[in-house]
Enzyme design. Structure first.
Site, PDB file in Angstrom:
ATOM      1  N   GLY A  14       0.713  -1.118  -0.133  1.00  0.00           N
ATOM      2  CA  GLY A  14       0.364  -0.275   0.120  1.00  0.00           C
ATOM      3  C   GLY A  14       0.194   1.143   0.232  1.00  0.00           C
ATOM      4  N   LYS A  28      -6.440  -8.725  -7.506  1.00  0.00           N
ATOM      5  CA  LYS A  28      -7.546  -9.571  -8.061  1.00  0.00           C
ATOM      6  C   LYS A  28      -7.925  -9.159  -9.191  1.00  0.00           C
ATOM      7  CE  LYS A  28     -11.045 -12.134  -5.757  1.00  0.00           C
ATOM      8  NZ  LYS A  28     -10.697 -13.160  -5.937  1.00  0.00           N
ATOM      9  N   HIS A  44       0.381   0.713 -13.348  1.00  0.00           N
ATOM     10  CA  HIS A  44       1.394  -1.090 -13.183  1.00  0.00           C
ATOM     11  C   HIS A  44       3.051   0.103 -13.538  1.00  0.00           C
ATOM     12  CE1 HIS A  44       1.971  -4.415 -15.161  1.00  0.00           C
ATOM     13  NE2 HIS A  44       2.169  -4.275 -15.714  1.00  0.00           N
ATOM     14  N   ASP A  50      -4.397  -5.017 -17.313  1.00  0.00           N
ATOM     15  CA  ASP A  50      -3.432  -4.237 -18.148  1.00  0.00           C
ATOM     16  C   ASP A  50      -3.621  -3.210 -19.703  1.00  0.00           C
ATOM     17  OD1 ASP A  50      -1.762  -4.541 -16.035  1.00  0.00           O
ATOM     18  OD2 ASP A  50      -0.872  -5.236 -16.595  1.00  0.00           O
ATOM     19  N   GLU A  95       6.644   5.978  -8.846  1.00  0.00           N
ATOM     20  CA  GLU A  95       5.358   5.895  -8.750  1.00  0.00           C
ATOM     21  C   GLU A  95       4.427   6.923  -7.975  1.00  0.00           C
ATOM     22  OE1 GLU A  95       3.634   1.571  -8.876  1.00  0.00           O
ATOM     23  OE2 GLU A  95       5.401   1.034  -9.314  1.00  0.00           O
TER      24      GLU A  95
HETATM   25  C1  GRF Z   1       3.191  -0.756  -7.837  1.00  0.00           C
HETATM   26  O1  GRF Z   1       4.506  -1.261  -8.484  1.00  0.00           O
HETATM   27  C2  GRF Z   1       2.117  -1.375  -8.667  1.00  0.00           C
HETATM   28  O2  GRF Z   1       2.636  -0.225  -9.715  1.00  0.00           O
HETATM   29  C3  GRF Z   1       1.092  -2.034  -8.970  1.00  0.00           C
HETATM   30  O3  GRF Z   1       1.293  -3.119  -7.643  1.00  0.00           O
HETATM   31  C4  GRF Z   1       2.401  -2.036  -6.562  1.00  0.00           C
HETATM   32  C5  GRF Z   1       1.717  -2.199  -5.378  1.00  0.00           C
HETATM   33  O4  GRF Z   1       2.552  -1.469  -4.739  1.00  0.00           O
HETATM   34  N1  GRF Z   1      -0.138  -2.731  -9.938  1.00  0.00           N
HETATM   35  P1  GRF Z   1       2.527  -1.088  -3.360  1.00  0.00           P
HETATM   36  O5  GRF Z   1       1.922  -2.074  -2.694  1.00  0.00           O
HETATM   37  O6  GRF Z   1       1.668   1.081  -3.439  1.00  0.00           O
HETATM   38  O7  GRF Z   1       3.720  -0.504  -2.550  1.00  0.00           O
END
Ligand code: GRF
Length: 199
Positions: A12, A91, A109, A150, A179
């Site tokens: 998270g 999921k 992603h 995706d 991210e």
């Molecule tokens: C991230 O790498 C995101 O791109 C992918 O799942 C991961 C989640 O990481 N969809 P976190 O739980 O937010 O640390």
């Protein structure tokens, strides 16, 4: 103010980055709920720290697929959200659910989609494939959620160089850092666009 709901299954860190930006006033939004399929995950701890209500909906709590679907829809119908944000939700969502919220579900992603996306490309496997292919750059993509894994319109991407001595783990860590910058801004900008359209 943008009203969002979040779905997450893991650590998270993206969820926390969004909550932090809301908390410090950079992002004019409120997170109305967290839906998780993993009651012990890090995302749940973050939700508790920020007083976000948590709904645990999984194969364990709802063994039948139809009950799982209804439970998800019940949460969505109870809250009036502008956008649903997937932040590491592991999921695959039911098609009925995606249709109900068409154009209002976002996902992040950890690659430059359409490269390294689709079945099997999740978590560390994405970065393993990028390093094994000798790519010079990778990154992250925020996209609308379509019916295929995706798929869906790409809203924003950021690029991260792949360094000569990168392992999948070091690359994953640098992409994840980016991210955290990319996601909240993209949610904010896309949300503002939606509000302008509906005015
Ligand atoms: C991230 O790498 C995101 O791109 C992918 O799942 C991961 C989640 O990481 N969809 P976190 O739980 O937010 O640390």
């Amino acid at each position: 103010m943008l009203k969002i709901g979040v779905m997450a299954s893991g650590g998270g860190s993206n969820f926390k980055a969004i909550l932090d930006r809301i908390d410090c006033g950079d992002f004019d939004a409120k997170c109305l709920f967290l839906i998780t399929n993993n009651g012990n995950c890090g995302a749940v701890a973050h939700a508790k720290n920020f007083d976000v209500p948590v709904f645990h909906v999984s194969g364990k709590t709802h063994p039948e697929r139809s009950a799982y679907e209804s439970a998800l829809l019940e949460v969505i119908d109870r809250f009036d959200i502008d956008l649903l944000v997937l932040a590491g939700y592991m999921k695959v969502l039911p098609t009925s659910f995606i249709k109900r919220l068409a154009g209002r579900i976002l996902n992040i992603h950890p690659s430059l989609l359409p490269k390294y996306g689709g079945k099997g490309f999740y978590g560390i496997h994405v970065h393993e494939a990028v390093v094994a292919a000798g790519e010079r750059e990778s990154g992250a993509t925020v996209h609308l959620v379509g019916e295929e894994i995706d798929s869906g319109r790409i809203l924003a991407q950021c690029r991260v160089p792949v360094l000569e001595n990168d392992t999948p783990e070091t690359l994953a860590a640098r992409v994840l850092e980016q991210e955290h910058q990319l996601y909240w801004k993209t949610i904010r900008d896309y949300g503002e666009g939606l509000k302008t359209i509906s005015r």
